[in-house]
Design a protein around this motif. Structure first.
Motif, PDB file in Angstrom:
ATOM      1  N   VAL A 282       0.841  -1.207   0.000  1.00 17.72           N
ATOM      2  CA  VAL A 282       0.000   0.000   0.000  1.00 17.72           C
ATOM      3  C   VAL A 282       0.874   1.254   0.000  1.00 17.72           C
ATOM      4  CG1 VAL A 282      -1.644   1.330   1.365  1.00 17.72           C
ATOM      5  CG2 VAL A 282      -1.946  -1.137   1.094  1.00 17.72           C
ATOM      6  N   VAL A 283       1.926   1.290   0.828  1.00 16.29           N
ATOM      7  CA  VAL A 283       2.799   2.458   0.887  1.00 16.29           C
ATOM      8  C   VAL A 283       3.501   2.680  -0.452  1.00 16.29           C
ATOM      9  CG1 VAL A 283       4.903   3.366   1.941  1.00 16.29           C
ATOM     10  CG2 VAL A 283       3.129   2.342   3.369  1.00 16.29           C
ATOM     11  N   SER A 284       3.939   1.588  -1.082  1.00 11.37           N
ATOM     12  CA  SER A 284       4.601   1.719  -2.392  1.00 11.37           C
ATOM     13  C   SER A 284       3.660   2.305  -3.429  1.00 11.37           C
ATOM     14  CB  SER A 284       5.105   0.338  -2.856  1.00 11.37           C
ATOM     15  OG  SER A 284       6.037  -0.194  -1.927  1.00 11.37           O
ATOM     16  N   VAL A 285       2.426   1.856  -3.417  1.00 13.76           N
ATOM     17  CA  VAL A 285       1.438   2.381  -4.379  1.00 13.76           C
ATOM     18  C   VAL A 285       1.172   3.864  -4.117  1.00 13.76           C
ATOM     19  CG1 VAL A 285      -0.973   2.245  -5.107  1.00 13.76           C
ATOM     20  CG2 VAL A 285       0.368   0.147  -4.789  1.00 13.76           C
ATOM     21  N   PHE A 286       1.049   4.211  -2.825  1.00 15.79           N
ATOM     22  CA  PHE A 286       0.810   5.620  -2.493  1.00 15.79           C
ATOM     23  C   PHE A 286       1.979   6.503  -2.913  1.00 15.79           C
ATOM     24  CE2 PHE A 286      -2.638   4.498   0.559  1.00 15.79           C
ATOM     25  CZ  PHE A 286      -3.570   5.422   0.106  1.00 15.79           C
ATOM     26  N   ILE A 287       3.221   6.019  -2.714  1.00 17.71           N
ATOM     27  CA  ILE A 287       4.396   6.808  -3.110  1.00 17.71           C
ATOM     28  C   ILE A 287       4.415   7.011  -4.611  1.00 17.71           C
ATOM     29  CG2 ILE A 287       6.912   6.742  -3.268  1.00 17.71           C
ATOM     30  CD1 ILE A 287       6.974   5.410  -0.543  1.00 17.71           C
TER      31      ILE A 287
END
Length: 361
Positions: free
Chosen positions: A22-27
């Motif tokens: 999720v964090v990778s997608v948000f970044i």
């Protein structure tokens, strides 16, 4: 809770990996939005996104692989006999914490078994050394001509041989205890004549060995009176007679050894709560056992080393420290209970045998 997220814990590995995605997608999404608003070239955004994602992934991967490396190191050390190593991080609230706890518990069990094995070898060696040395001395005197091979000398040698035999029998009982290969052959029997026979046998064995230190867990006292109290006289029970004999004989041996001169040991039998169940008590008039030591009484090789329980009277000895452990094993086979109970004087051991299981169910 069922479904793909069933049983998911806040700090589990699944949660951490999901958070990483999720964090990778948000970044990546955020950087793309920045690129669209600032007209930054897409290649720079892509590079920044890959670098940020790799850094986060490296951080998460290190938190997962470092404990695994330590677990592998500890497991390898334990497999080579080093039971002192433990895995750190057992307080983690994820699957790796569970694995660390399991490995540490396994290492604790193996360390305890290794210590028990060393104690067994040391105690058995100590117990066997005395009768072997005595028997060797007798035979050497006969061979060297110092003593004649008369009945008295041979009787001494026979007594030491019998002592060795009793030690071997005790070790065989211990082996059966560990392997659990002894079947339970329960039957109905009358309690009074059965226990009366056990007490008579104990008296006869003590008289035959009087004046000879057995060192094998069998008492040699003849100055202690054995008393039997069975109520009602027609009381019956359902148990394995041979295993129950081990229980009563060992409890009597222990009580007699710790009795004062001309003391009294009482074996008391009462009807239990269930049909054919039995409540037994063995009471002596010795110094008793401190309550803080009750939990250690039935441990192997426990000889009552604390100062408050010295063996009393002539001919008493510490034995092998296996008698009460074997008694507990025999009671456990029946599904019963054995323990030390409060007593105004001396020591009181209580035994409860459950009787007929089909009736209780």
């Amino acid at each position: 809770m069922s479904g793909p997220f069933g049983g998911l814990r806040p700090f589990s590995i699944k949660t951490k990996l999901g958070t990483l995605v999720v964090v990778s997608v948000f970044i990546t999404t955020g950087l793309l939005m920045v690129a669209m608003k600032t007209e930054t070239e897409l290649r720079f955004i892509t590079v920044f996104s890959v670098i940020a994602t790799l850094l986060i992934t490296q951080f998460v991967a290190h938190s997962l692989t470092a404990p695994l490396d330590e677990m592998n190191s500890v497991a390898r050390a334990v497999s080579h006999g080093d039971y002192t190593r433990r895995v750190r991080g057992a307080d983690r609230r994820d699957e790796l914490g569970d694995v660390a706890t399991t490995i540490n518990r396994m290492a604790d069990d193996l360390e305890a078994q290794d210590q028990q094995r060393k104690e067994l070898v040391a105690n058995v060696s100590h117990e066997l050394r005395t009768p072997i040395a005595a028997l060797r001395a007798v035979l050497e005197n006969v061979v060297d001509g110092v003593s004649a091979a008369d009945p008295e000398t041979m009787r001494t040698a026979l007594k030491q041989t019998e002592r060795l035999g009793r030690l071997v029998e005790t070790l065989l009982d211990l082996s059966r205890l560990d392997n659990g290969v002894v079947p339970l052959r329960a039957r109905r029997f009358e309690v009074w004549p059965y226990l009366s026979g056990v007490l008579k046998e104990a008296n006869m064995v003590a008289s035959a060995r009087a004046g000879i230190a057995s060192g094998s867990g069998s008492h040699t006292r003849t100055d202690v009176h054995l008393h039997l109290d069975v109520t009602p006289p027609e009381l019956t029970a359902h148990a394995d007679a041979e295993r129950l004999h081990q229980v009563v004989a060992n409890l009597i041996d222990n009580a007699v050894k710790h009795s004062p001169a001309h003391g009294r040991v009482t074996v008391r039998a009462r009807r239990g709560l269930y049909p054919e169940s039995l409540d037994l008590e063995v009471l002596d008039e010795g110094p008793g056992i401190p309550e803080s030591e009750w939990h250690r009484v039935f441990e192997r090789f426990n000889r009552g080393s604390h100062a408050n329980i010295p063996p009393q009277g002539p001919g008493s000895d510490g034995g092998t420290g296996l008698g009460l452990a074997i008694a507990r094993w025999a009671v456990d086979l029946h599904g019963g209970h054995i323990g030390v109970a409060e007593s105004p004087r001396g020591c009181r051991i209580q035994v409860t045998l459950p009787g007929l299981p089909e009736v209780r169910s």
